[in-house]
Design a protein around this motif. Structure first.
Motif, PDB file in Angstrom:
ATOM      1  N   PHE A   2       0.829  -1.236   0.068  1.00 34.74           N
ATOM      2  CA  PHE A   2       0.135   0.093  -0.240  1.00 34.74           C
ATOM      3  C   PHE A   2       1.026   1.168   0.089  1.00 34.74           C
ATOM      4  CE2 PHE A   2      -3.236  -3.023   1.450  1.00 34.74           C
ATOM      5  CZ  PHE A   2      -4.358  -2.629   0.998  1.00 34.74           C
ATOM      6  N   SER A   3       1.895   1.205   0.731  1.00 34.62           N
ATOM      7  CA  SER A   3       2.685   2.551   0.909  1.00 34.62           C
ATOM      8  C   SER A   3       3.367   2.983  -0.350  1.00 34.62           C
ATOM      9  CB  SER A   3       4.062   2.162   1.891  1.00 34.62           C
ATOM     10  OG  SER A   3       4.785   1.362   1.641  1.00 34.62           O
ATOM     11  N   SER A   4       3.491   2.005  -1.433  1.00 37.10           N
ATOM     12  CA  SER A   4       4.140   2.002  -2.791  1.00 37.10           C
ATOM     13  C   SER A   4       3.286   3.230  -3.473  1.00 37.10           C
ATOM     14  CB  SER A   4       4.193   0.732  -3.554  1.00 37.10           C
ATOM     15  OG  SER A   4       4.998   0.009  -2.722  1.00 37.10           O
ATOM     16  N   HIS A   7      -1.275   6.195   1.482  1.00 43.13           N
ATOM     17  CA  HIS A   7      -0.405   6.713   2.623  1.00 43.13           C
ATOM     18  C   HIS A   7      -1.398   6.701   4.073  1.00 43.13           C
ATOM     19  CE1 HIS A   7       3.232   7.831   0.265  1.00 43.13           C
ATOM     20  NE2 HIS A   7       3.016   6.543   0.199  1.00 43.13           N
ATOM     21  N   GLY A   8      -2.455   7.423   3.680  1.00 41.60           N
ATOM     22  CA  GLY A   8      -3.545   7.754   4.816  1.00 41.60           C
ATOM     23  C   GLY A   8      -3.703   6.336   5.721  1.00 41.60           C
ATOM     24  N   LEU A   9      -3.915   5.177   4.962  1.00 41.85           N
ATOM     25  CA  LEU A   9      -4.089   3.926   5.694  1.00 41.85           C
ATOM     26  C   LEU A   9      -2.766   3.775   6.445  1.00 41.85           C
ATOM     27  CD1 LEU A   9      -5.255   1.014   5.461  1.00 41.85           C
ATOM     28  CD2 LEU A   9      -3.864   0.588   3.668  1.00 41.85           C
ATOM     29  N   ILE A  10      -1.718   3.860   5.989  1.00 47.59           N
ATOM     30  CA  ILE A  10      -0.350   3.439   7.001  1.00 47.59           C
ATOM     31  C   ILE A  10      -0.577   4.220   8.038  1.00 47.59           C
ATOM     32  CG2 ILE A  10       2.111   3.209   6.882  1.00 47.59           C
ATOM     33  CD1 ILE A  10       0.647   1.365   4.739  1.00 47.59           C
ATOM     34  N   THR A  11      -0.804   5.533   7.997  1.00 48.93           N
ATOM     35  CA  THR A  11      -0.794   6.253   9.141  1.00 48.93           C
ATOM     36  C   THR A  11      -2.097   6.101   9.992  1.00 48.93           C
ATOM     37  OG1 THR A  11       0.014   8.374   7.708  1.00 48.93           O
ATOM     38  CG2 THR A  11      -1.214   9.117   9.953  1.00 48.93           C
ATOM     39  N   HIS A  12      -3.253   5.748   9.445  1.00 47.70           N
ATOM     40  CA  HIS A  12      -4.420   5.455  10.290  1.00 47.70           C
ATOM     41  C   HIS A  12      -3.958   4.278  11.329  1.00 47.70           C
ATOM     42  CE1 HIS A  12      -8.407   4.606  11.480  1.00 47.70           C
ATOM     43  NE2 HIS A  12      -8.366   3.426  11.177  1.00 47.70           N
ATOM     44  N   TYR A  13      -3.293   3.256  10.712  1.00 45.62           N
ATOM     45  CA  TYR A  13      -3.164   2.061  11.547  1.00 45.62           C
ATOM     46  C   TYR A  13      -1.822   2.165  12.195  1.00 45.62           C
ATOM     47  CZ  TYR A  13      -7.060  -0.213   9.629  1.00 45.62           C
ATOM     48  OH  TYR A  13      -8.304  -0.618   8.908  1.00 45.62           O
ATOM     49  N   LYS A  14      -0.985   3.245  12.288  1.00 47.07           N
ATOM     50  CA  LYS A  14       0.080   3.595  12.931  1.00 47.07           C
ATOM     51  C   LYS A  14       1.330   2.525  12.694  1.00 47.07           C
ATOM     52  CE  LYS A  14      -2.352   5.957  16.625  1.00 47.07           C
ATOM     53  NZ  LYS A  14      -2.403   5.866  18.149  1.00 47.07           N
TER      54      LYS A  14
END
Length: 260
Positions: A204-206, A211-218
């Motif tokens: 996902f981070s690619s 990127h919001g997903l990565i931030t949401h789940y820390k």
């Protein structure tokens, strides 16, 4: 709720963030659709909210394009973009206009680092092909013991390595929440499990729109904790190794001196 009680459908669209497409000459518009069913008296009876995105392809964009004129045209024609974001649209278009095309070598390297093309690490490969339609079955495995969790996360990783599946996986909050929970709770129990789940979120981070997903789940903070723990464990192993070496070397020296 009786069908005759629903008299009206209220639909509200709210514009969101803007970004450039990672590979195409296009803008990506994030927006939110809120649909509410109103009763006869106008009171809300049922509501649903959904995150969506629209891709605005700019096939005519080239080095000679008038960015200011194109930006105005985009804002005028796309009602999802508020006029106040005209300057932001210009900046994104300017970036697209000047984004350097990768050379043949860079294209090859880029192809090699796509999530779906990365070489699986030992233990990740299983004799089973994942199917996006069976995602609920894979999520259920994440509530079992460690071997089943590894299998479930590996099958989900198969799906995530194909960028075409990322949008659908993004909509599955149950799957993503379960992956984040298992990583947070069980990473110390299995390096293979932790690496596989981190690999899923790496896919996902690619792409910047995820990127919001990565931030949401820390995930970033969790990865740093895992790395810090592994570095400390590595240092302990090194200390133990040095102690064992000294324990073996000293008697060997004494024996050699004695024999002399």
């Amino acid at each position: 709720m009786q069908s005759e009680d629903a008299r009206y459908l209220k639909r509200k669209v709210k514009g969101g963030n803007l970004d450039v497409h990672p590979t195409e000459k296009a803008l990506v518009v994030q927006y939110e659709v809120e649909a509410t069913i109103l009763g006869e008296m106008g009171d809300p009876m049922l509501g649903e909210r959904k995150e969506c995105q629209k891709i605005i392809r700019l096939k005519s964009l080239n080095a000679n394009t008038d960015i200011a004129s194109l930006a105005r045209k985009v804002v005028e024609e796309c009602k999802l973009i508020h006029p106040s974001k005209l300057a932001e649209v210009e900046q994104l278009l300017f970036y697209l206009q000047n984004r350097r095309k990768p050379s043949g070598k860079e294209k090859k390297e880029k192809r090699q680092i796509k999530p779906r093309d990365l070489t699986p690490f030992e233990g990740m490969e299983i004799d089973e092909e994942a199917n996006i339609n069976n995602i609920d079955d894979y999520v259920e495995l994440l509530y079992e013991d460690i071997p089943e969790k590894v299998r479930g996360s590996t099958l989900i990783l198969q799906l995530a390595r194909n960028p075409d599946n990322l949008e659908e996986l993004l909509q599955n909050e149950t799957a993503l929440g379960a992956l984040a929970r298992v990583l947070r709770e069980d990473w110390k129990q299995s390096v293979e499990l932790a690496t596989t789940i981190i690999y899923v979120f790496f896919c996902f981070s690619s792409f910047s729109q995820f990127h919001g997903l990565i931030t949401h789940y820390k995930i970033g903070a969790l990865c740093m904790n895992i790395i810090e723990h592994e570095l400390k464990r590595y240092d302990l192993w090194q200390d133990e190794l040095q102690k064992k070496k000294k324990a073996y070397i000293l008697p060997a020296i004494q024996i050699q001196r004695f024999s002399e």
